[in-house]
Design a protein around this motif. Structure first.
Motif, short mmCIF file in Angstrom:
data_model
loop_
_atom_site.label_atom_id
_atom_site.label_comp_id
_atom_site.label_asym_id
_atom_site.label_seq_id
_atom_site.Cartn_x
_atom_site.Cartn_y
_atom_site.Cartn_z
N LEU A 34 0.83 -1.21 0.00
CA LEU A 34 0.00 0.00 0.00
C LEU A 34 0.86 1.26 0.00
O LEU A 34 2.02 1.23 0.41
N ASP A 35 0.28 2.33 -0.48
CA ASP A 35 0.94 3.63 -0.37
C ASP A 35 0.77 4.13 1.05
O ASP A 35 -0.34 4.50 1.45
N VAL A 36 1.85 4.11 1.80
CA VAL A 36 1.77 4.40 3.24
C VAL A 36 1.24 5.80 3.52
O VAL A 36 0.39 6.00 4.40
N ALA A 37 1.73 6.78 2.80
CA ALA A 37 1.35 8.17 3.07
C ALA A 37 -0.15 8.39 2.94
O ALA A 37 -0.76 9.11 3.74
N SER A 38 -0.76 7.79 1.94
CA SER A 38 -2.20 7.98 1.74
C SER A 38 -3.02 7.04 2.63
O SER A 38 -4.17 7.35 2.97
N PHE A 39 -2.43 5.91 3.03
CA PHE A 39 -3.17 4.94 3.83
C PHE A 39 -3.25 5.31 5.31
O PHE A 39 -4.30 5.18 5.93
N LEU A 40 -2.17 5.78 5.89
CA LEU A 40 -2.13 6.01 7.34
C LEU A 40 -3.24 6.91 7.86
O LEU A 40 -3.80 6.63 8.93
N PRO A 41 -3.61 7.98 7.18
CA PRO A 41 -4.70 8.81 7.72
C PRO A 41 -6.03 8.08 7.87
O PRO A 41 -6.90 8.53 8.62
N THR A 42 -6.19 6.94 7.19
CA THR A 42 -7.47 6.23 7.23
C THR A 42 -7.60 5.31 8.44
O THR A 42 -8.68 4.77 8.69
N ILE A 43 -6.51 5.10 9.20
CA ILE A 43 -6.56 4.10 10.28
C ILE A 43 -7.14 4.65 11.57
O ILE A 43 -7.53 3.89 12.44
N PHE A 95 -16.34 13.55 23.51
CA PHE A 95 -15.03 14.13 23.22
C PHE A 95 -14.38 13.26 22.14
O PHE A 95 -14.15 12.08 22.36
N GLU A 96 -14.06 13.85 21.00
CA GLU A 96 -13.54 13.09 19.86
C GLU A 96 -12.48 13.88 19.11
O GLU A 96 -12.41 15.10 19.22
N ASP A 97 -11.67 13.16 18.33
CA ASP A 97 -10.67 13.83 17.51
C ASP A 97 -10.74 13.46 16.05
O ASP A 97 -10.28 14.22 15.20
N ALA A 98 -11.30 12.30 15.71
CA ALA A 98 -11.25 11.78 14.35
C ALA A 98 -12.60 11.92 13.66
O ALA A 98 -13.66 11.85 14.30
N PRO A 99 -12.59 12.10 12.32
CA PRO A 99 -13.86 12.26 11.60
C PRO A 99 -14.88 11.16 11.85
O PRO A 99 -16.06 11.43 12.01
N ALA A 100 -14.43 9.90 11.88
CA ALA A 100 -15.37 8.80 12.11
C ALA A 100 -16.02 8.90 13.48
O ALA A 100 -17.22 8.66 13.63
N GLY A 101 -15.24 9.27 14.48
CA GLY A 101 -15.78 9.40 15.83
C GLY A 101 -16.69 10.60 15.97
O GLY A 101 -17.72 10.54 16.66
N ILE A 102 -16.32 11.71 15.33
CA ILE A 102 -17.17 12.90 15.36
C ILE A 102 -18.52 12.58 14.73
O ILE A 102 -19.57 12.94 15.27
N ALA A 103 -18.49 11.88 13.58
CA ALA A 103 -19.74 11.49 12.92
C ALA A 103 -20.58 10.57 13.81
O ALA A 103 -21.81 10.68 13.86
N ALA A 104 -19.91 9.66 14.53
CA ALA A 104 -20.64 8.75 15.43
C ALA A 104 -21.28 9.53 16.57
O ALA A 104 -22.42 9.26 16.95
N GLY A 105 -20.55 10.50 17.12
CA GLY A 105 -21.12 11.32 18.18
C GLY A 105 -22.32 12.10 17.70
O GLY A 105 -23.35 12.17 18.39
N GLU A 106 -22.21 12.69 16.51
CA GLU A 106 -23.34 13.42 15.94
C GLU A 106 -24.55 12.52 15.76
O GLU A 106 -25.68 12.89 16.11
N ALA A 107 -24.32 11.33 15.20
CA ALA A 107 -25.42 10.41 14.92
C ALA A 107 -26.09 9.90 16.19
O ALA A 107 -27.27 9.53 16.17
N SER A 108 -25.35 9.90 17.31
CA SER A 108 -25.94 9.44 18.57
C SER A 108 -26.87 10.47 19.19
O SER A 108 -27.63 10.14 20.10
N GLY A 109 -26.79 11.71 18.72
CA GLY A 109 -27.60 12.77 19.29
C GLY A 109 -26.91 13.54 20.41
O GLY A 109 -27.48 14.48 20.97
N ALA A 110 -25.68 13.15 20.74
CA ALA A 110 -24.93 13.84 21.79
C ALA A 110 -24.34 15.14 21.27
O ALA A 110 -24.23 15.37 20.07
N SER A 111 -23.95 16.02 22.20
CA SER A 111 -23.13 17.17 21.83
C SER A 111 -21.70 16.68 21.64
O SER A 111 -21.31 15.64 22.17
N VAL A 112 -20.92 17.42 20.87
CA VAL A 112 -19.57 16.98 20.52
C VAL A 112 -18.55 18.08 20.81
O VAL A 112 -18.76 19.24 20.45
N MET A 113 -17.46 17.70 21.44
CA MET A 113 -16.29 18.55 21.63
C MET A 113 -15.13 17.92 20.87
O MET A 113 -14.82 16.74 21.08
#
Length: 224
Positions: A38-47, A161-179
């Protein structure tokens, strides 16, 4: 920044949110990516922010079993804990919270999560939701909904409390507030949510119901 807001509970992602394990995780995943061409540079941000099995499954690599590969990665990550540190202010902030009012909600397997928590020296939560506890990982909201249920509160009354896009989206979908926690972000993240780089400038008080009230000036004033 939620000043004066009352929350039934705080739900924290782990990696990038209360501790920084990026260097260790990327060492292991870089070796794995190189083995699979795999192309490491493009892959790592997805993990980041997702369960390993789902990250691997999304690649659709011929002949690769996502569950078996995720198990092998778990062993490699469990053996590499070098450089794992708490996010600034996280230890004091978590220690200030009533144990029954917060949880860690992580895409990591429980075994790895506990090892990283110990390595970073942050408080072990009384309740944790990890990769094994849900059928669908982030960005599905299942993990945050389950954490709220186990704490006996409604997700809409929680602060995630989240840092990653997937987690932020999960928090939003749960109905919680997000920091959003930006401590490990290399580039600024454009977000509609409140954002902090560290926990050093915020404190909490507990109201008469046992709910948590954020006081941004409290810890800053104590540091003066």
């Amino acid at each position: 920044m939620f000043s004066g807001r009352n929350f039934a509970a705080f739900l924290f992602d782990m990696d990038g949110t209360v501790l920084n394990s990026i260097a260790a995780a990327e060492r292991v995943w870089t070796e794995w990516a190189n083995r699979h061409g795999l192309d490491v540079a493009s892959f790592l941000p997805t993990i980041h922010g997702r369960r390993a099995r789902e990250t691997i499954a999304a690649l659709k690599l011929p002949g690769v079993d996502p569950i078996a590969e995720a198990d092998a990665l778990l062993k490699a990550e469990a053996a590499d804990l070098e450089g794992i540190v708490p996010i600034p202010g996280a230890v004091a902030f978590l220690s200030s919270l009533p144990p029954e009012r917060w949880a860690i909600v992580t895409s990591a397997p429980r075994e790895l999560a506990l090892l990283r928590i110990e390595a970073a020296g942050i408080p072990v939560p009384a309740m944790m939701v990890s990769a094994e506890d849900v059928t669908r990982g982030k960005p599905a909201p299942d993990c945050f909904l389950l954490a709220a249920e186990r704490l006996g509160v409604e997700a809409r009354d929680c602060l995630v409390f989240e840092d990653a896009p997937a987690g932020i989206a999960a928090g939003e979908a749960s109905g919680a507030s997000v920091m959003v926690i930006s401590a490990t972000h290399v580039h600024p993240v454009v977000t509609q949510h409140a954002s902090i780089a560290t926990y050093d400038g915020i404190g909490v008080v507990i109201d008469e119901r046992g709910w948590i009230v954020i006081e941004p000036e409290r810890m800053a004033a104590a540091a003066c």
